[in-house]
Scaffold this active site. Sequence first.
Site, PDB file in Angstrom:
ATOM      1  CB  SER A  53     -10.929  -4.054   8.028  1.00 16.54           C
ATOM      2  OG  SER A  53     -11.503  -3.047   8.047  1.00 16.54           O
TER       3      SER A  53
ATOM      4  NE  ARG B 210      -1.138   4.757   8.436  1.00 15.53           N
ATOM      5  CZ  ARG B 210      -2.485   4.546   8.157  1.00 15.53           C
ATOM      6  NH1 ARG B 210      -3.144   4.230   7.307  1.00 15.53           N
ATOM      7  NH2 ARG B 210      -3.533   4.906   9.023  1.00 15.53           N
TER       8      ARG B 210
ATOM      9  CD  GLU C 112      -9.029  -0.958  10.634  1.00 13.39           C
ATOM     10  OE1 GLU C 112      -9.045  -0.342  10.806  1.00 13.39           O
ATOM     11  OE2 GLU C 112      -8.597  -1.180   9.733  1.00 13.39           O
TER      12      GLU C 112
ATOM     13  NE  ARG D  81      -2.146  -0.749  11.970  1.00 11.67           N
ATOM     14  CZ  ARG D  81      -3.058   0.007  10.483  1.00 11.67           C
ATOM     15  NH1 ARG D  81      -3.846  -1.010  11.241  1.00 11.67           N
ATOM     16  NH2 ARG D  81      -2.349   0.608  10.440  1.00 11.67           N
TER      17      ARG D  81
ATOM     18  NE  ARG E 184      -3.435  -2.555   2.126  1.00 13.41           N
ATOM     19  CZ  ARG E 184      -4.466  -2.809   3.000  1.00 13.41           C
ATOM     20  NH1 ARG E 184      -4.728  -2.148   3.884  1.00 13.41           N
ATOM     21  NH2 ARG E 184      -5.043  -3.972   2.885  1.00 13.41           N
TER      22      ARG E 184
END
Length: 424
Positions: A353, A278, A350, A391, A263
């Site tokens: 999802s 991130r 997070e 994470r 990403r």
Amino acid sequence: MLDLKHLRENFDAASTALARRSPEAAAALAPIRDLDARCRALQIEVDALKNHRNVASKEVGARKAKGQDASAQIAAMKEVGERIASLDAQLREAEAAREEKLLFVPNLPHTSVPDGAGAEGNREVRRWGAPAQFDFAPKPHWELGEKLGILDLPRAAKISGSGFACLRGAGARLQRALLDFMLDLHTKQHGYTEVWPPVLINAKAMTGTGQLPKFAEDMYALKDDPLWLAPTAEVPVTNLYRNEILRIDQLPIKMCAWTPCFRREAGAAGKDTRGMIRVHQFDKVELVKIVAPDQSYEEHESLVRDAEAVLQALGLCYRVMLLCAGDLGFCAAKCYDLEIWCPGVNAWLEVSSCSNFEAFQARRMNLRVKDAEGRNAMAHTLNGSGVAFARLNIALLENYQRADGGVVVPEALRPYMDGLAEIR
RNA sequence: GGACGGGUGGCAGAGUGGUCGAUUGCGCACGCUUGGAAAGCGUGUUUGCCGCAAGGCAACGAGGGUUCGAAUCCCUCCCCGUCCGCCA
């Protein structure tokens, strides 16, 4: 992609539902009605002319077979042919314009999705475990990782740039153990089939799951080939069935896949710059389901439970958030996020999802189901991380740290690490 | 990367300019037959779009072209196969 037929009958209701996301979402829908009306008017006209031509051409054939002259019909049809060509071009143009706009309209939020403009509108639906207590000040993962020699951010930056991580020694081993553990859990306990897909993806597949055309700048593109790096295994795995008609007895299809994810994080510059919260490249175990339309909400709940099972087995405190309409991803009708408490960075991070896309992706990729009566309908697709890295590593380091900087390995992982009980 | 051969309905496999959306076989569904089954016989069996309907339009890997008319002829691209080259 929304259903055009449904929109014709329920345009205002759809517009209201999209307004729950944002004013922009409702605005994206606005031009569709007129574009669609133009398509239909052109189609009716061109279809009638083609019928005329088909009838006349058959007559030409019949006359020639009988040795009769057909030059009058041929001359007349030449003109009709030109008219058809012109109208056909206009129709194609109108359809392309309609499609282009429709691809930028997000999914309708489900009625169970709460109102809200952003992350602050999300609702906590349950929580598992209690935040770890320490009799010392818990350190952030980058300090723990560096001291243990298992996380090397400076050297990763040297070979790629900022936003990349390099795991070493027990850190790399821990990640491999986690992957193995998660894949075993989902395949052996939850009934998913393991898939190893390509991660260089073409534009059609990227459009199928909704990354293109709107989110091109979030992804890495190759310079010399029309391919993109997958931002998530959702893309290749869901698109496995693009352009297929599945039998109802083949469903549900449950797949899990471990892939790297890439990403650009173009819109997130300056956020979470420290450590590896991130990063541009991370591994993830993804869960994907293709289900019958009337099953998707039950399957959605069980998908969330499957992802939660990972965190429970690892003994990590987490909360399940129901996203509000304003925070919902582009394709999702409903979505739960799983967030782990990370004491070092003092935040809920997070790691999953879990979304139900209903028929939104299926329509873009033409993925259908034939029911028992032989009728075709769009399938429903779902996915969720089960779970995502970087994470998860952070959570383990920060939650299982000791005063001396060592990190305890959770019981569930020890069989995957030759019985290692602590990284020190 | 080079050379050749292919891509047609669930599958197999015809069709090389005109009633072809497509012969046929297998499979599948329903019906008849049967005590029941098999066989046999009959009927049906791709998808999308437009239309209240009757009905119409489109699709033979994808896209373009030639033609009054294209599964069929021409061009480009994609995919599969075989051989050669290269390579983990």
